[in-house]
Design a protein around this motif. Structure first.
Motif: not given
Length: 265
Positions: A3-11, A92-104, A260-264
């Protein structure tokens, strides 16, 4: 997806890390001494190896050189954590669309793995002091470039693209820059994907040598601590581990912020 709130917390977490990057360790401060003094006290063979590092980084920027990695090793880590029905489609495309938690999660695993490898490498090449240091410099440079490419892949970016290799070298510079340099690099990277700033990329590519010299000046001082046989093993293990951890953390945080900024948007 977050969600936007989760992205802002991560940012906010990334920005807190950026604010914490406001000082250097003792040996890194030595690297801020005038280059002429550094040149006088650095043995000729180290200067030669650092000169080769400049040339190798130039080749990396232009073509990827011998350090360009295969992406499938990183994508396989994502596949192992994905739903069995999605595993075959991971790229590459699938990874770019993965949840941020999985990327981390994958980025943290790779950081720890490379740091362990660098520790063993530094201890091994530090045993012989002066005689094995020549082997260590290109190995550590290669490890640093590889972990930054892996961080790029973890967040859905492609190191085979020239612009991404510039971003990687900027991350390398950030890891060893002083507070003024860090602020300047953060400002550049914050506009990296801005269409209005795209023309600056060409100018930045033309100025790559200054970026590399900033890194290699500092890098050379760290290696001087490894010149003492046997004791160099301890210095080598610690310095290599901390170097790779710092480089990996810089890449992980800066790529995370970019995603994060791209998703926001």
């Amino acid at each position: 997806m977050e969600t936007r709130e989760q992205l802002l917390r991560s940012l906010a977490e990334v920005e807190a890390w950026e604010k914490a990057q406001n000082d250097l360790w003792f040996w890194e401060k030595l690297g801020r001494l005038p280059f002429v003094l550094l040149d006088r006290v650095t043995p000729a063979f180290i200067r030669e190896k650092l000169g080769m590092a400049v040339d190798e980084l130039a080749a990396f920027l232009e073509t990827g050189g011998k350090y360009l990695i295969q992406d499938q090793a990183v994508y396989s880590r994502f596949r192992s954590k994905a739903d069995p029905l999605q595993q075959a489609s991971y790229g590459a495309t699938t990874v770019a669309d993965s949840p941020l938690s999985l990327m981390n999660e994958v980025a943290n695993e790779l950081r720890d793995s490379r740091a362990t490898f660098a520790t063993v490498q530094g201890a091994t090449t530090g045993i012989g002091g002066l005689f094995t240091l020549a082997i260590d410099i290109p190995l550590l440079l290669g490890t640093s470039l590889k972990i930054l490419q892996e961080m790029a892949l973890c967040y859905g970016y492609r190191p085979e693209e020239k612009r991404e290799r510039l971003f990687i070298v900027k991350c390398l510079q950030f890891a060893s820059a002083d507070i003024v340099g860090k602020k300047a690099i953060l400002d550049e990277l914050s506009r990296f994907d801005d269409p209005a700033a795209q023309k600056d990329v060409v100018a930045q590519l033309q100025g790559w040598r200054e970026v590399v010299l900033t890194y290699t000046e500092n890098f050379g001082w760290k290696k001087l601590f490894q010149l003492v046989p046997i004791a160099g093993m301890l210095f080598g293990a610690y310095i290599n581990r901390s170097t790779v951890q710092d480089v990996a953390e810089a890449g992980m945080m800066l790529y995370r912020k970019r995603r994060i900024l791209e998703r926001l948007k």
